[in-house]
Scaffold this motif. Structure first.
Motif, PDB file in Angstrom:
ATOM      1  N   TRP A  36       0.831  -1.201   0.000  1.00 35.79           N
ATOM      2  CA  TRP A  36       0.000   0.000   0.000  1.00 35.79           C
ATOM      3  C   TRP A  36       0.865   1.249   0.000  1.00 35.79           C
ATOM      4  CZ3 TRP A  36       0.433   3.295   4.107  1.00 35.79           C
ATOM      5  CH2 TRP A  36       0.971   2.779   5.280  1.00 35.79           C
ATOM      6  N   VAL A  37       2.096   1.157   0.539  1.00 38.48           N
ATOM      7  CA  VAL A  37       3.012   2.305   0.527  1.00 38.48           C
ATOM      8  C   VAL A  37       3.401   2.638  -0.918  1.00 38.48           C
ATOM      9  CG1 VAL A  37       5.274   3.162   1.260  1.00 38.48           C
ATOM     10  CG2 VAL A  37       3.874   1.830   2.847  1.00 38.48           C
ATOM     11  N   MET A  38       3.708   1.603  -1.713  1.00 37.60           N
ATOM     12  CA  MET A  38       4.056   1.822  -3.121  1.00 37.60           C
ATOM     13  C   MET A  38       2.889   2.466  -3.860  1.00 37.60           C
ATOM     14  SD  MET A  38       3.619   0.571  -6.527  1.00 37.60           S
ATOM     15  CE  MET A  38       2.760  -0.924  -6.237  1.00 37.60           C
ATOM     16  N   ILE A  39       1.667   1.976  -3.588  1.00 44.30           N
ATOM     17  CA  ILE A  39       0.493   2.529  -4.258  1.00 44.30           C
ATOM     18  C   ILE A  39       0.284   3.990  -3.870  1.00 44.30           C
ATOM     19  CG2 ILE A  39      -2.005   2.316  -4.564  1.00 44.30           C
ATOM     20  CD1 ILE A  39      -1.634  -0.731  -4.072  1.00 44.30           C
ATOM     21  N   LEU A  40       0.473   4.329  -2.588  1.00 42.02           N
ATOM     22  CA  LEU A  40       0.340   5.725  -2.139  1.00 42.02           C
ATOM     23  C   LEU A  40       1.379   6.633  -2.804  1.00 42.02           C
ATOM     24  CD1 LEU A  40      -0.377   5.424   1.686  1.00 42.02           C
ATOM     25  CD2 LEU A  40      -1.880   6.387  -0.061  1.00 42.02           C
ATOM     26  N   ILE A  41       2.602   6.142  -2.905  1.00 45.84           N
ATOM     27  CA  ILE A  41       3.660   6.926  -3.558  1.00 45.84           C
ATOM     28  C   ILE A  41       3.329   7.117  -5.038  1.00 45.84           C
ATOM     29  CG2 ILE A  41       6.095   6.918  -4.264  1.00 45.84           C
ATOM     30  CD1 ILE A  41       6.652   5.441  -1.559  1.00 45.84           C
ATOM     31  N   LEU A  42       2.851   6.063  -5.686  1.00 45.62           N
ATOM     32  CA  LEU A  42       2.472   6.152  -7.096  1.00 45.62           C
ATOM     33  C   LEU A  42       1.327   7.140  -7.297  1.00 45.62           C
ATOM     34  CD1 LEU A  42       2.857   5.184  -9.989  1.00 45.62           C
ATOM     35  CD2 LEU A  42       1.394   3.231  -9.453  1.00 45.62           C
ATOM     36  N   ILE A  43       0.307   7.075  -6.453  1.00 47.10           N
ATOM     37  CA  ILE A  43      -0.818   8.014  -6.546  1.00 47.10           C
ATOM     38  C   ILE A  43      -0.322   9.444  -6.359  1.00 47.10           C
ATOM     39  CG2 ILE A  43      -2.922   8.806  -5.377  1.00 47.10           C
ATOM     40  CD1 ILE A  43      -3.529   5.795  -4.830  1.00 47.10           C
ATOM     41  N   SER A  44       0.590   9.655  -5.423  1.00 42.44           N
ATOM     42  CA  SER A  44       1.147  11.001  -5.193  1.00 42.44           C
ATOM     43  C   SER A  44       1.873  11.513  -6.430  1.00 42.44           C
ATOM     44  CB  SER A  44       2.103  10.985  -3.998  1.00 42.44           C
ATOM     45  OG  SER A  44       1.430  10.606  -2.832  1.00 42.44           O
ATOM     46  N   GLY A  45       2.717  10.663  -7.015  1.00 47.68           N
ATOM     47  CA  GLY A  45       3.456  11.064  -8.222  1.00 47.68           C
ATOM     48  C   GLY A  45       2.529  11.334  -9.393  1.00 47.68           C
ATOM     49  N   LEU A  46       1.543  10.469  -9.591  1.00 43.35           N
ATOM     50  CA  LEU A  46       0.582  10.668 -10.684  1.00 43.35           C
ATOM     51  C   LEU A  46      -0.220  11.952 -10.478  1.00 43.35           C
ATOM     52  CD1 LEU A  46      -0.644   6.979 -10.993  1.00 43.35           C
ATOM     53  CD2 LEU A  46       0.672   8.235 -12.726  1.00 43.35           C
ATOM     54  N   SER A  47      -0.588  12.224  -9.235  1.00 40.46           N
ATOM     55  CA  SER A  47      -1.336  13.451  -8.937  1.00 40.46           C
ATOM     56  C   SER A  47      -0.509  14.697  -9.248  1.00 40.46           C
ATOM     57  CB  SER A  47      -1.760  13.463  -7.463  1.00 40.46           C
ATOM     58  OG  SER A  47      -2.634  12.393  -7.188  1.00 40.46           O
ATOM     59  N   LEU A  48       0.789  14.618  -8.973  1.00 40.53           N
ATOM     60  CA  LEU A  48       1.663  15.738  -9.326  1.00 40.53           C
ATOM     61  C   LEU A  48       1.754  15.908 -10.841  1.00 40.53           C
ATOM     62  CD1 LEU A  48       4.496  15.319  -6.672  1.00 40.53           C
ATOM     63  CD2 LEU A  48       2.747  17.117  -6.771  1.00 40.53           C
ATOM     64  N   TRP A  49       1.734  14.798 -11.584  1.00 39.02           N
ATOM     65  CA  TRP A  49       1.714  14.885 -13.049  1.00 39.02           C
ATOM     66  C   TRP A  49       0.427  15.559 -13.533  1.00 39.02           C
ATOM     67  CZ3 TRP A  49       5.327  15.014 -16.419  1.00 39.02           C
ATOM     68  CH2 TRP A  49       6.489  14.294 -16.249  1.00 39.02           C
ATOM     69  N   VAL A  50      -0.690  15.254 -12.883  1.00 35.71           N
ATOM     70  CA  VAL A  50      -1.955  15.909 -13.248  1.00 35.71           C
ATOM     71  C   VAL A  50      -1.834  17.409 -13.023  1.00 35.71           C
ATOM     72  CG1 VAL A  50      -4.413  16.142 -12.684  1.00 35.71           C
ATOM     73  CG2 VAL A  50      -3.382  13.868 -12.813  1.00 35.71           C
ATOM     74  N   TRP A  51      -1.307  17.795 -11.877  1.00 37.36           N
ATOM     75  CA  TRP A  51      -1.119  19.210 -11.560  1.00 37.36           C
ATOM     76  C   TRP A  51      -0.194  19.865 -12.587  1.00 37.36           C
ATOM     77  CZ3 TRP A  51       1.531  21.102  -6.416  1.00 37.36           C
ATOM     78  CH2 TRP A  51       1.416  22.475  -6.304  1.00 37.36           C
ATOM     79  N   TYR A  52       0.905  19.196 -12.918  1.00 40.51           N
ATOM     80  CA  TYR A  52       1.830  19.696 -13.930  1.00 40.51           C
ATOM     81  C   TYR A  52       1.112  19.872 -15.270  1.00 40.51           C
ATOM     82  CZ  TYR A  52       5.801  19.760 -17.158  1.00 40.51           C
ATOM     83  OH  TYR A  52       6.690  20.107 -18.141  1.00 40.51           O
ATOM     84  N   GLY A  53       0.272  18.905 -15.623  1.00 42.34           N
ATOM     85  CA  GLY A  53      -0.493  19.008 -16.867  1.00 42.34           C
ATOM     86  C   GLY A  53      -1.392  20.231 -16.885  1.00 42.34           C
ATOM     87  N   PHE A  54      -2.015  20.529 -15.744  1.00 41.25           N
ATOM     88  CA  PHE A  54      -2.843  21.740 -15.660  1.00 41.25           C
ATOM     89  C   PHE A  54      -1.993  22.995 -15.803  1.00 41.25           C
ATOM     90  CE2 PHE A  54      -6.241  19.128 -13.694  1.00 41.25           C
ATOM     91  CZ  PHE A  54      -7.311  19.595 -14.455  1.00 41.25           C
ATOM     92  N   LEU A  55      -0.830  23.005 -15.156  1.00 39.95           N
ATOM     93  CA  LEU A  55       0.054  24.171 -15.249  1.00 39.95           C
ATOM     94  C   LEU A  55       0.529  24.409 -16.683  1.00 39.95           C
ATOM     95  CD1 LEU A  55       2.249  23.690 -12.052  1.00 39.95           C
ATOM     96  CD2 LEU A  55       0.410  25.349 -12.395  1.00 39.95           C
TER      97      LEU A  55
END
Length: 85
Positions: A36-55
């Protein structure tokens, strides 16, 4: 090759990469082998990519990573439900 096509192909491949794992967990109702730690880290990284995409106003980045976030959130929920059951 057009860089937009390359980006779309990369986004589709990375977005669907966890679907086989999700289907396996749902079918077997077992998440003991998942971290679950790996999944949380992956979700965090993907969420930052979404934010970057918006920027950057890049729809392929936003859509592919938002889809991957959703898949991994579902996987995390399954991990919580099925872990050590």
């Amino acid at each position: 090759m057009n860089e937009n096509i390359l980006g779309i192909i990369a986004g589709v491949l990375t977005s669907v990469s966890m679907i086989p794992q999700l289907l396996k967990v749902l079918k077997e109702k077992n998440a003991d082998d998942l971290s679950w730690v790996m999944i949380l880290i992956l979700i965090s990284g993907l969420s930052l990519w979404v934010w970057y995409g918006f920027l950057k106003n890049e729809l392929p980045i936003i859509l592919s990573n938002a889809f991957a976030v959703m898949v991994n959130i579902i996987l995390l929920i399954c991990c919580m439900i099925y872990k050590n059951k």
